[in-house]
Design an enzyme around this catalytic site. Structure first.
Site, short mmCIF file in Angstrom:
data_model
loop_
_atom_site.label_atom_id
_atom_site.label_comp_id
_atom_site.label_asym_id
_atom_site.label_seq_id
_atom_site.Cartn_x
_atom_site.Cartn_y
_atom_site.Cartn_z
N HIS A 85 -26.40 4.29 9.65
CA HIS A 85 -26.13 4.73 11.03
C HIS A 85 -26.09 3.52 11.97
CE1 HIS A 85 -26.49 6.83 14.84
NE2 HIS A 85 -26.15 7.94 14.19
N SER A 97 -21.31 13.64 13.83
CA SER A 97 -22.49 13.55 14.69
C SER A 97 -23.75 13.93 13.90
CB SER A 97 -22.31 14.50 15.89
OG SER A 97 -23.55 14.88 16.41
N ASN A 142 -26.84 14.23 14.90
CA ASN A 142 -27.75 15.21 15.52
C ASN A 142 -27.19 16.63 15.43
OD1 ASN A 142 -26.72 16.05 18.38
ND2 ASN A 142 -26.27 13.87 18.21
N HIS A 169 -25.64 4.20 21.10
CA HIS A 169 -26.40 3.79 19.91
C HIS A 169 -26.82 2.33 19.93
CE1 HIS A 169 -25.57 7.49 18.00
NE2 HIS A 169 -24.30 7.27 17.74
N CYS A 190 -28.44 3.63 25.27
CA CYS A 190 -29.38 4.60 25.83
C CYS A 190 -30.75 3.93 25.99
CB CYS A 190 -29.49 5.79 24.89
SG CYS A 190 -30.79 6.91 25.38
N GLU A 198 -26.94 3.12 14.99
CA GLU A 198 -28.16 2.90 15.79
C GLU A 198 -29.20 2.14 14.96
OE1 GLU A 198 -30.13 6.42 17.49
OE2 GLU A 198 -32.00 5.37 17.12
N CYS A 255 -36.44 10.61 20.07
CA CYS A 255 -36.13 10.95 21.46
C CYS A 255 -36.47 12.41 21.72
CB CYS A 255 -34.65 10.68 21.63
SG CYS A 255 -33.94 11.52 22.99
N HIS A 291 -19.88 10.29 19.22
CA HIS A 291 -19.61 10.98 17.96
C HIS A 291 -18.99 12.34 18.20
CE1 HIS A 291 -22.39 8.32 15.33
NE2 HIS A 291 -21.21 7.78 15.55
FE1 F3S Z 1 -30.54 8.71 24.01
FE2 F3S Z 1 -31.85 10.62 22.94
FE3 F3S Z 1 -29.43 10.96 23.60
S1 F3S Z 1 -31.87 8.53 22.30
S2 F3S Z 1 -28.48 9.00 23.36
S3 F3S Z 1 -31.07 10.61 25.03
S4 F3S Z 1 -30.39 11.81 21.81
#
Ligand code: F3S
Length: 286
Positions: free
Chosen positions: A123, A218, A220, A73, A95, A125, A190, A40
Site C-alpha cells: 500500500h 480502495s 478501506n 496517503h 492527511c 501509505e 485513524c 482511490h
Molecule cells: Fe486521513 Fe483517516 Fe482519511 S488517515 S485520509 S482521515 S481515513
C-alpha cells in the site's frame, strides 16, 4: 423498500481536504501532476483529469517547475527530494493522520527501536511511512507470516496503516508482547476508519442487505465489505449507481448504504437518486 445510510460514511476528513486542495490547485494552475492515483476512486479521478489532473508514476515524469499534488496517503521522503531537484511547486495533501504515523515511525527509529509497521506491504501509505524510518524496519501484513528479523530485536516500536482493522493490530501486538523485552505501540489507526467500520457493523444488524459504494482499488471500502460479509448480511459492492443489480435489491425491505472514505458525495447522490426514482416508479405502479 426503505434505505438507511450508515453514519458516518463516505468521504473522510483527510480525503475531503485533499480533494479541496487539488481542486484549488487545478483552478490556479490549470495543470497539476499527481504521483500515483490521488484518490482511490476511478470515477473521481476521471472527473479531475477532465479539469487538468495528470497522473504520473514517478517524480521524473513531472516537468521542471510543474505543480505536483501529494495525495492523502503521503509519499516517502526520497520522492520529495526528487521533486525538489526538479523545482516543482508542491501541493501537499498528506492527511494529518498519515503524517502523524510517518512522524511516529521516524521518532521510534531515532530512539533506537526496531520499527514494525502493521499494514499491507504494497500500500502506498505503508511505503510512505516506511520511507520515514531511519533504522531497522519491517512491515507485517496481518494476512501473511511474520517477519523473522523482529524475533532477534529486544526493543520494538509499532505503528500501523491508518486504515488497519483494530483486531489485526491487537492480534499482532499480543504476539509481539510475548517475544520482546520492550514494546512501544503507537496506535495510528485513524478514528474516521474505525467510526465508519463501527457504523457499518451496527447497520448490518438492522437491514436486509447493504450496498457498499467505493473504488475497487480502495482498501478501506474493501474492509467495509469484509465487515458486512462476516456479519452474514448480504452485501453488494458497487463503484457507481449504474452497476446496481436490481435483482439483488428485489425482495429486501430495508437496505443499508455505506461508502468508502474516498467515495465522493456526487456518486452517493447518484445512487440516492436511482433508488428514489425506483421507489417512486414502484409507488406509481402500485
Ligand atoms: Fe486521513 Fe483517516 Fe482519511 S488517515 S485520509 S482521515 S481515513
Amino acid at each position: 423498500m426503505n434505505y438507511v445510510m450508515a453514519d458516518p460514511t463516505g468521504l473522510c476528513f483527510g480525503v475531503r481536504r485533499a480533494i479541496d486542495q487539488l481542486e484549488d490547485a487545478l483552478r490556479l494552475h490549470g495543470e497539476v501532476y499527481a504521483l500515483g492515483s490521488p484518490i482511490h476512486n476511478p470515477q473521481e479521478v476521471r472527473r479531475l483529469e477532465k479539469c487538468g489532473l495528470r497522473v504520473v508514476r514517478t517524480p521524473q515524469e513531472v516537468p521542471e517547475g510543474g505543480t505536483v499534488f501529494i495525495r492523502a496517503h503521503g509519499v516517502p521522503p526520497e520522492d520529495l527530494d526528487l521533486l525538489q531537484v526538479r523545482h516543482t511547486n508542491l501541493v501537499d495533501g498528506t492527511c494529518p493522520f498519515v503524517r502523524k504515523a510517518q512522524e511516529e515511525a521516524k521518532r521510534l527509529s531515532r530512539e533506537g527501536y526496531f520499527v514494525v509497521i502493521v499494514g499491507d506491504t504494497d500500500h502506498p501509505e505503508v511505503k510512505g511511512i516506511r520511507g520515514h524510518v531511519e533504522g531497522k524496519v519491517a512491515v507485517i501484513n496481518p494476512a501473511l507470516p511474520e517477519e523473522p528479523g523482529i524475533l532477534s530485536s529486544s526493543r520494538v516500536g509499532v505503528v500501523c496503516q491508518t486504515t488497519l482493522r483494530e483486531e489485526s493490530l491487537i492480534k499482532i501486538v499480543s504476539t509481539l508482547l510475548t517475544r520482546t523485552e520492550e514494546l512501544h505501540v503507537c496506535n495510528t489507526i485513524c478514528r474516521a476508519t474505525m467510526l465508519r467500520q463501527d457504523s457499518v457493523r451496527k447497520l448490518s444488524k438492522k437491514v436486509d442487505g447493504i450496498i457498499v459504494m467505493g473504488g475497487r482499488n480502495s482498501a478501506n471500502t474493501h474492509k467495509l465489505v469484509q465487515i458486512v460479509q462476516s456479519s452474514g448480511t448480504p452485501v453488494q459492492w458497487i463503484e457507481q449507481a449504474e452497476e446496481l443489480d436490481w435483482r439483488w435489491v428485489e425482495g429486501k425491505n430495508t437496505l443499508g448504504i455505506a461508502a468508502g472514505a474516498s467515495t465522493p458525495d456526487w456518486l452517493i447522490h447518484e445512487l440516492h437518486h436511482k433508488l428514489e426514482s425506483s421507489r417512486l416508479s414502484k409507488g406509481m405502479d402500485g
